[in-house]
Design a protein around this motif. Structure first.
Motif, mmCIF file in Angstrom:
data_model
loop_
_atom_site.group_PDB
_atom_site.id
_atom_site.type_symbol
_atom_site.label_atom_id
_atom_site.label_comp_id
_atom_site.label_asym_id
_atom_site.label_seq_id
_atom_site.Cartn_x
_atom_site.Cartn_y
_atom_site.Cartn_z
ATOM 1 N N THR A 585 0.833 -1.208 0.000
ATOM 2 C CA THR A 585 0.000 0.000 0.000
ATOM 3 C C THR A 585 0.868 1.259 0.000
ATOM 4 O O THR A 585 0.632 2.201 -0.771
ATOM 5 C CB THR A 585 -0.932 0.006 1.228
ATOM 6 N N ALA A 586 1.889 1.271 0.862
ATOM 7 C CA ALA A 586 2.785 2.430 0.931
ATOM 8 C C ALA A 586 3.554 2.601 -0.373
ATOM 9 O O ALA A 586 3.714 3.728 -0.884
ATOM 10 C CB ALA A 586 3.751 2.276 2.105
ATOM 11 N N LEU A 587 4.010 1.485 -0.959
ATOM 12 C CA LEU A 587 4.762 1.550 -2.209
ATOM 13 C C LEU A 587 3.877 2.042 -3.352
ATOM 14 O O LEU A 587 4.310 2.871 -4.174
ATOM 15 C CB LEU A 587 5.343 0.172 -2.541
ATOM 16 N N SER A 588 2.641 1.563 -3.400
ATOM 17 C CA SER A 588 1.725 1.984 -4.463
ATOM 18 C C SER A 588 1.456 3.485 -4.386
ATOM 19 O O SER A 588 1.405 4.178 -5.416
ATOM 20 C CB SER A 588 0.404 1.205 -4.358
ATOM 21 N N GLU A 589 1.285 3.990 -3.169
ATOM 22 C CA GLU A 589 1.051 5.426 -3.006
ATOM 23 C C GLU A 589 2.295 6.228 -3.404
ATOM 24 O O GLU A 589 2.190 7.295 -4.026
ATOM 25 C CB GLU A 589 0.658 5.741 -1.566
ATOM 26 N N LEU A 590 3.469 5.696 -3.067
ATOM 27 C CA LEU A 590 4.717 6.359 -3.442
ATOM 28 C C LEU A 590 4.828 6.464 -4.960
ATOM 29 O O LEU A 590 5.181 7.525 -5.506
ATOM 30 C CB LEU A 590 5.907 5.575 -2.869
ATOM 31 N N ILE A 591 4.491 5.382 -5.652
ATOM 32 C CA ILE A 591 4.584 5.382 -7.112
ATOM 33 C C ILE A 591 3.544 6.318 -7.719
ATOM 34 O O ILE A 591 3.838 7.096 -8.646
ATOM 35 C CB ILE A 591 4.408 3.948 -7.651
ATOM 36 N N ALA A 592 2.310 6.252 -7.195
ATOM 37 C CA ALA A 592 1.222 7.051 -7.761
ATOM 38 C C ALA A 592 1.482 8.549 -7.636
ATOM 39 O O ALA A 592 1.183 9.321 -8.552
ATOM 40 C CB ALA A 592 -0.094 6.678 -7.078
ATOM 41 N N LYS A 593 2.061 8.964 -6.518
ATOM 42 C CA LYS A 593 2.193 10.398 -6.241
ATOM 43 C C LYS A 593 3.557 10.986 -6.604
ATOM 44 O O LYS A 593 3.647 12.180 -6.926
ATOM 45 C CB LYS A 593 1.910 10.670 -4.762
ATOM 46 N N TYR A 594 4.615 10.148 -6.547
ATOM 47 C CA TYR A 594 5.955 10.742 -6.607
ATOM 48 C C TYR A 594 6.889 10.081 -7.616
ATOM 49 O O TYR A 594 8.109 10.262 -7.538
ATOM 50 C CB TYR A 594 6.599 10.691 -5.216
ATOM 51 N N GLN A 595 6.359 9.366 -8.599
ATOM 52 C CA GLN A 595 7.239 8.643 -9.517
ATOM 53 C C GLN A 595 8.120 9.569 -10.344
ATOM 54 O O GLN A 595 9.199 9.170 -10.786
ATOM 55 C CB GLN A 595 6.419 7.738 -10.436
ATOM 56 N N MET A 596 7.692 10.821 -10.535
ATOM 57 C CA MET A 596 8.488 11.731 -11.346
ATOM 58 C C MET A 596 9.596 12.426 -10.550
ATOM 59 O O MET A 596 10.519 12.989 -11.134
ATOM 60 C CB MET A 596 7.593 12.790 -11.988
ATOM 61 N N SER A 597 9.506 12.404 -9.230
ATOM 62 C CA SER A 597 10.532 13.069 -8.423
ATOM 63 C C SER A 597 11.224 12.140 -7.441
ATOM 64 O O SER A 597 12.199 12.535 -6.803
ATOM 65 C CB SER A 597 9.912 14.241 -7.645
ATOM 66 N N ALA A 598 10.734 10.895 -7.298
ATOM 67 C CA ALA A 598 11.306 9.976 -6.304
ATOM 68 C C ALA A 598 11.520 8.582 -6.884
ATOM 69 O O ALA A 598 11.339 7.577 -6.193
ATOM 70 C CB ALA A 598 10.397 9.903 -5.078
ATOM 71 N N ALA A 599 11.933 8.528 -8.149
ATOM 72 C CA ALA A 599 12.152 7.214 -8.778
ATOM 73 C C ALA A 599 13.206 6.408 -8.035
ATOM 74 O O ALA A 599 13.074 5.183 -7.874
ATOM 75 C CB ALA A 599 12.555 7.405 -10.240
ATOM 76 N N PHE A 600 14.254 7.079 -7.561
ATOM 77 C CA PHE A 600 15.324 6.339 -6.884
ATOM 78 C C PHE A 600 14.853 5.780 -5.547
ATOM 79 O O PHE A 600 15.302 4.715 -5.123
ATOM 80 C CB PHE A 600 16.548 7.230 -6.682
ATOM 81 N N GLN A 601 13.945 6.469 -4.863
ATOM 82 C CA GLN A 601 13.393 5.940 -3.622
ATOM 83 C C GLN A 601 12.590 4.654 -3.899
ATOM 84 O O GLN A 601 12.579 3.732 -3.080
ATOM 85 C CB GLN A 601 12.497 6.985 -2.945
ATOM 86 N N ILE A 602 11.941 4.596 -5.047
ATOM 87 C CA ILE A 602 11.210 3.384 -5.445
ATOM 88 C C ILE A 602 12.192 2.248 -5.705
ATOM 89 O O ILE A 602 11.941 1.085 -5.340
ATOM 90 C CB ILE A 602 10.341 3.684 -6.686
ATOM 91 N N VAL A 603 13.332 2.551 -6.301
ATOM 92 C CA VAL A 603 14.392 1.554 -6.493
ATOM 93 C C VAL A 603 14.797 0.958 -5.147
ATOM 94 O O VAL A 603 14.928 -0.271 -4.998
ATOM 95 C CB VAL A 603 15.625 2.177 -7.177
ATOM 96 N N ASP A 604 15.005 1.807 -4.151
ATOM 97 C CA ASP A 604 15.406 1.348 -2.815
ATOM 98 C C ASP A 604 14.426 0.325 -2.255
ATOM 99 O O ASP A 604 14.828 -0.699 -1.679
ATOM 100 C CB ASP A 604 15.492 2.544 -1.858
ATOM 101 N N VAL A 605 13.146 0.620 -2.404
ATOM 102 C CA VAL A 605 12.131 -0.281 -1.841
ATOM 103 C C VAL A 605 12.185 -1.638 -2.533
ATOM 104 O O VAL A 605 12.221 -2.692 -1.872
ATOM 105 C CB VAL A 605 10.724 0.337 -1.965
ATOM 106 N N TYR A 606 12.183 -1.652 -3.845
ATOM 107 C CA TYR A 606 12.207 -2.928 -4.571
ATOM 108 C C TYR A 606 13.497 -3.696 -4.279
ATOM 109 O O TYR A 606 13.481 -4.940 -4.156
ATOM 110 C CB TYR A 606 12.055 -2.688 -6.071
ATOM 111 N N ALA A 607 14.611 -3.002 -4.172
ATOM 112 C CA ALA A 607 15.874 -3.683 -3.870
ATOM 113 C C ALA A 607 15.815 -4.315 -2.482
ATOM 114 O O ALA A 607 16.235 -5.470 -2.302
ATOM 115 C CB ALA A 607 17.037 -2.700 -3.961
#
Length: 659
Positions: A585-607
């Motif tokens: 849920t937290a990851l989905s919200e991160l992607i939905a709202k901030y994928q254009m400015s926080a792509a690297f933070q999304i990388v951290d989560v998946y890693a």
């Protein structure tokens, strides 16, 4: 506290028609005796010994009634008695000024001389002489260090009105142009006292703190000017003798802006031997800057200087400043430095005023203030397109807006780059411009050699700038040179000990090196210095996570004020707790709202969640977006699960990072 009143024996204190004789305990006016009670005399003597600085009520009570409890109301009665004795009845022309809720300031032009019946060790020491010619600096240095009284200052007997009219713009720029002269004279004086006989070893660096200018104009709208003068003075001093003189950065001193902290405590907080106290006043179309040099160990006043400015005196002021600088510090300066100081700075007054407003707004660091900062910097550039610092300010503001997601990422970075390049083209000797280019090359271009060249040039121009040291440290960290990064960031902290961001950077280096206890301690210190610092609650939570304190990690992460980082941390912490649905849920919200400015933070989560295919997919997106987080690929502990994957090695090669 040293008994300063007893120290005054053998000297006369003169101001206007008045004379104080401490030995006879007498006050006279044109040789006519003025009766005072014993304690009223002691209060006046202490004020005369410490003119033109804020004297807190506690300090005054301790100095005069050190062994006796006296209520504050009694002190007010003595002040009232003194005002009557001095015929000090005009609010606009007052000798003893009340600083609301803080204390008092004695604003007379004090001259100190040895009493006639004391054997003369020196000629009379004139510690102050009023500024009778506008634009002329008045130097008030001690003659013989062993024979001078403790308090030295420069003041003019005339007082000031409360409000500075806005027509002062040219007066303001004249004042700021003179700040370099003030600070260079101060540095020359320190050097003269400490180094004239024989220079000390390089390890014996003098440390100096420039306290924030007190805005004594009575107009709160002038705070931006006081803050700008503080930063200008720090910058000028820091560039002068970086090998011999360390100057505490603005971030660390601004916390004392509205503080009545004792001088010895400030010395301990900042690890300095000298402090500058500063004030800003105005009257009609004049601006007065007063600077005093104090020695921390005995809280003694060593040197002081006043500058008066009028708009029409700008050119003559520059001539006077150049002469004063050459006279005071040419012993210590190289020919190139002397040549640089002789070069006059021509700046449009209104442009500089707008630039100061922009810098004031930039420091507030939120969406609305960043917009205002951009507006002011653009206004400054419109008024004077050749003013390089305004272009640097615009670059900083635009990059920060893009990084925070307040404006489109790519567009903000482009504008930030263009502004930095324009600043450098206008002034190749501006260290801030080189530092901005270096950061752009590191965070956006991943041009490590180019970034290093720019940052090394900035260090060569201003080795005493903690922001430049910080930038060099982050570059070393990006390259995986952790020992070098550690040394650079520690040097930055020496010059900026109360800067929360520098503590955060030190903690990140320690975390990358596996020094978890040091990382934890420094993240906690950063939060102590600035509880609202974006990112630190999440960083500290991630340290707890690595330590196995998963529940503590979640609690800390949920305190994070920046939404994108909070969501990243929650996605990681929930996964570590085995609560995958909440992590999703937290990851989905991160992607939905901030994928254009926080792509690297999304990388951290998946890693961290051991989903390498998704991690590398988002790593490519971050690369395409020129996400600043990509610069931390080499050291980010959350990417540990990717390091054995051939795609990770290939990505490092793509970034031209060392393997």
């Amino acid at each position: 506290m040293k008994d300063r009143i007893g120290f005054a024996m053998g000297y006369l204190y003169r101001f206007g028609p008045f004379e104080i004789d401490p030995q006879k305990r007498a006050l006279s006016c044109n040789e006519a005796h003025i009766p005072l009670t014993p304690k009223a005399f002691d209060v006046l003597l202490f004020l005369a010994q410490n003119p033109n600085r804020l004297i807190t009520k506690e300090e005054l009570l301790q100095a005069v009634w050190r062994d006796t409890f006296v209520e504050e109301g009694n002190l007010k009665q003595y002040i009232s008695h003194l005002r009557k004795a001095l015929a000090d009845n005009s609010e606009d022309n007052r000798l003893i000024v009340t600083i609301t809720r803080k204390g008092y300031q004695f604003t007379a032009n004090v001259v100190v001389a040895e009493a006639a019946d004391i054997p003369k060790r020196n000629a009379a020491q004139v510690l102050t002489s009023g500024v009778s010619t506008p634009g002329i600096a008045v130097d008030a240095k001690a003659g013989n260090e062993n024979s001078r009284p403790q308090a030295l200052t420069v003041l003019e007997s005339s007082k000031v009105n409360a409000v500075i009219p806005r027509l002062w713009s040219r007066g303001r720029i004249a004042a700021v142009l003179g700040v370099a002269a003030v600070v260079l004279l101060i540095s020359g004086y320190i050097s003269w006292r400490r180094f004239r006989a024989a220079p000390p070893p390089r390890s014996e660096k003098i440390m100096l703190a420039v306290l924030p200018f007190q805005n004594l104009t009575g107009d709160p709208n002038e705070e931006y000017l006081a803050d700008g003068l503080t930063e200008e003075m720090i910058a000028q001093l820091a560039r002068l003798h970086p090998e011999q003189l360390g100057v505490i950065a603005r971030t660390s001193v601004m916390g004392y802006k509205h503080s009545d902290q004792r001088l010895d405590q400030i010395g301990r907080d900042l690890s300095v031997q000298y402090v500058l106290e500063n004030s800003l006043r105005g009257n009609g179309n004049r601006l007065r800057i007063t600077v005093q040099l104090l020695q921390v160990k005995d809280q003694s006043h060593l040197w002081a200087q006043d500058f008066d400015y009028r708009p029409r005196d700008i050119l003559s002021l520059e001539d006077d400043v150049a002469k004063a600088v050459a006279r005071e510090i040419q012993i210590r300066l190289t020919p190139q430095q002397q040549s640089d100081l002789a070069r006059l700075r021509h700046v449009n007054a209104e442009a500089f005023d707008a630039y100061m407003e922009g810098r004031f707004s930039l420091d507030r660091d939120n969406d609305g203030d960043l917009n205002r900062a951009v507006s002011y910097f653009e206004q400054a550039i419109k008024l004077d397109s050749n003013y390089a610092p305004a272009w640097v300010g615009l670059s900083r503001a635009r990059f920060r807006q893009a990084d925070r997601g307040f404006i489109p990422h790519e567009e903000g970075q482009r504008q930030a780059r263009e502004a930095a390049e324009q600043a450098l083209a206008l002034d190749p000797s501006l260290p801030e411009a080189h530092a901005r280019i270096g950061q752009m090359k590191r965070l956006v271009d991943w041009d490590w050699m180019g970034a290093n060249a720019s940052l090394q040039r900035a260090l060569a121009l201003d080795a005493g700038n903690p922001a430049v040291l910080y930038g060099a440290s982050t570059l070393a960290g990006s390259l995986g040179h952790f020992e070098e990064a550690l040394e650079l960031v520690r040097r930055s902290i020496t010059l900026d000990p109360l800067n929360a961001a520098s503590r955060e950077s030190l903690a990140q280096v320690c975390w990358a090196m596996g020094r978890q206890e040091e990382a934890e301690a420094n993240f906690e210190k950063a939060l102590e210095l600035n509880p609202g610092l974006p990112g630190d609650h999440e960083w500290l939570g991630l340290v707890y996570l690595v330590q196995g304190r998963v529940q503590d990690a979640l609690v800390e992460i949920e305190r994070e004020p920046m939404a994108a980082l909070r969501l990243q941390g929650e996605a990681v912490a929930y996964y570590a707790l085995g609560r995958k649905k909440e992590s999703d849920t937290a990851l989905s919200e991160l992607i939905a709202k901030y994928q254009m400015s926080a792509a690297f933070q999304i990388v951290d989560v998946y890693a961290f969640r051991k989903e390498p295919d998704k991690a590398f997919e988002w790593l490519e997106r971050a690369y395409v977006q020129h996400d600043g987080g990509v610069a931390s690929t080499k050291w980010d502990p959350l990417l540990k699960n990717l390091r054995g994957d051939p795609r990770y090695i290939a990505f490092l090669k793509k970034l031209r990072l060392p393997l």
